[in-house]
Design a protein around this motif. Structure first.
Motif, PDB file in Angstrom:
ATOM      1  N   SER A   1       0.828  -1.203   0.000  1.00 57.01           N
ATOM      2  CA  SER A   1       0.000   0.000   0.000  1.00 57.01           C
ATOM      3  C   SER A   1       0.865   1.256   0.000  1.00 57.01           C
TER       4      SER A   1
ATOM      5  N   CYS B   1      -5.078   1.886  -2.797  1.00 54.90           N
ATOM      6  CA  CYS B   1      -4.618   0.914  -3.782  1.00 54.90           C
ATOM      7  C   CYS B   1      -3.308   0.289  -3.335  1.00 54.90           C
TER       8      CYS B   1
ATOM      9  N   GLU C   1      -0.640  -0.345 -10.512  1.00 53.60           N
ATOM     10  CA  GLU C   1      -1.567  -0.040  -9.424  1.00 53.60           C
ATOM     11  C   GLU C   1      -2.659  -1.095  -9.393  1.00 53.60           C
ATOM     12  N   ILE C   2      -2.898  -1.647  -8.215  1.00 51.82           N
ATOM     13  CA  ILE C   2      -3.908  -2.695  -8.053  1.00 51.82           C
ATOM     14  C   ILE C   2      -4.972  -2.213  -7.081  1.00 51.82           C
ATOM     15  N   ARG C   3      -6.204  -2.316  -7.495  1.00 55.25           N
ATOM     16  CA  ARG C   3      -7.320  -1.951  -6.622  1.00 55.25           C
ATOM     17  C   ARG C   3      -7.832  -3.195  -5.904  1.00 55.25           C
ATOM     18  N   ASN C   4      -8.017  -3.081  -4.598  1.00 53.38           N
ATOM     19  CA  ASN C   4      -8.468  -4.207  -3.790  1.00 53.38           C
ATOM     20  C   ASN C   4      -9.490  -3.691  -2.785  1.00 53.38           C
ATOM     21  N   GLU C   5     -10.688  -4.225  -2.842  1.00 57.07           N
ATOM     22  CA  GLU C   5     -11.762  -3.735  -1.960  1.00 57.07           C
ATOM     23  C   GLU C   5     -11.438  -3.935  -0.491  1.00 57.07           C
TER      24      GLU C   5
ATOM     25  N   TYR D   1       0.559  -1.222  -4.808  1.00 59.85           N
ATOM     26  CA  TYR D   1       1.525  -1.079  -5.899  1.00 59.85           C
ATOM     27  C   TYR D   1       2.331  -2.358  -6.047  1.00 59.85           C
TER      28      TYR D   1
END
Length: 367
Positions: free
Chosen positions: A61, A100, A91-95, A102
């Motif tokens: 993060s 986000c 960049e990765i989005r994760n609920e 990295y």
């Protein structure tokens, strides 16, 4: 004859189309802000962003990454946003996580400071203050008034490097980056150039990285790493490689083959001919050869037809680097290579491209 876009008025006048004008208004900003990418990538290397993500072992993060690096999150976010936009990090989005994460990409892994695939030191060299200062004198070089590096730093690059150990180390580390990548590509695609060779002398071999990788890939070869005494005094210890200090303009140690990688482009034709003549004296008349690893640029360059940089374009960039950083160095066309080889006593030669590299292998023979 193929059609040429645009409205022609007379043989020498091209009136741009509306689409070309619109594209030009966008493209000009690549040159206005061209320095920004190098500056931000240098920042990423100095901060150790790629190293930290790599050591973390999983996506990280913004808060974790900025905390590990000792950076203020609100300003660090802007650096990461730019690097993600340029495709350097992902960049990765994760609920499950606020914000986000990295992660590394193939490109960002080249910015890790250590390892066989690292190119970080080459970025740091070319973005260092002495090297960057030279570019401000490029127009003066073209008008013939002064050599840019010497004008900016008070002496030519070789004298400056000999007097500044920190810069010397940076050059050796940067050349080692190039050597690791290029020798690996040569061994993968052009290994047969070393068939029948028992000894190889790497002329201007720096800290010995190239010879270390070559001997590792060809254990039957005995390697000689040859460079100025102050350079080889800090060379790597490697089984199968001996280090010899000396000046290539005076002599080259005897070997079956002389290997020169990113050396001759530092010099003008007269100096190249002198170096090659010393190599010719060092190798056997009947079975010896010189193996040159350099760019071979096209005689008639084609315009860039897409935004992505291609390997064949890098020779033109390197030619500008030589103009900014050396007094007489240049990248050469095949016709120019043929000239210096012929004058040095190498009438016969072969040229082979190296997969994944901007360089080619030129094998030159004395008979």
């Amino acid at each position: 004859m193929g059609e040429v876009e645009g409205d022609h008025r007379g043989d020498l006048t091209l009136i741009p189309t509306e689409e070309e004008e619109e594209r030009a208004r966008v493209d000009i900003y690549k040159y206005i802000f061209g320095f920004v990418e190098m500056a931000v990538v240098k920042c990423a290397i100095e901060l150790g962003i790629a190293d930290t993500i790599e050591s973390h072992g999983r996506p990280i993060s913004l808060l974790e990454l900025s905390s590990d690096l000792g950076c203020a999150p609100h300003t660090f976010h802007r650096i990461m946003r730019f690097l993600v936009n340029r495709g350097i990090f992902k960049e990765i989005r994760n609920e499950a996580v606020e914000g986000c994460l990295y992660s590394q990409t193939a490109l960002s892994r080249l910015l890790v400071k250590s390892g066989d695939r690292s190119m970080a030191s080459l970025v740091l060299l070319l973005s260092s203050n002495p090297m960057m200062a030279s570019w401000h004198g490029l127009s003066a070089r073209v008008t013939g008034s002064s050599a840019p590096f010497e004008a900016a730093n008070g002496e030519d690059i070789w004298s400056y490097t000999a007097a500044n150990p920190g810069h010397s180390q940076l050059i050796n580390e940067a050349m080692a980056c190039h050597a690791r990548a290029t020798v690996a590509a040569i061994l993968d695609g052009c290994l047969d150039v070393f068939d029948g060779i028992g000894t190889v002398v790497d002329v201007g071999g720096g800290n010995g990285t190239a010879m270390q990788f070559l001997v590792r890939g060809c254990p039957s070869i005995q390697g000689i790493n040859f460079d100025l005494p102050y350079v080889v005094s800090a060379a790597l210890i490697c089984e199968g490689v001996v280090h010899i200090g000396g000046d290539m303009f005076d002599y080259v140690p005897k070997a079956d083959a002389a290997f020169l990688m990113w050396i001759l482009h530092d010099w003008g034709d007269d100096e190249c001919i002198q170096i090659l003549k010393k190599c010719r004296e060092a190798i056997p008349e009947n079975k010896g050869k010189v193996i040159i690893v350099e760019s071979v640029i096209e005689s008639k360059p084609q315009k860039v037809v897409k935004e992505e940089l291609e390997l064949k374009d890098l020779g033109f960039f390197l030619d500008m680097v030589m103009m900014a950083h050396t007094n007489n160095g240049k990248e050469r066309t095949m016709e120019e290579w043929a000239y210096v080889l012929g004058k040095a006593g190498f009438p016969r030669y072969n040229v082979r491209s190296i997969n994944g590299s901007a360089c080619s292998v030129i094998e030159a023979f004395p008979v």
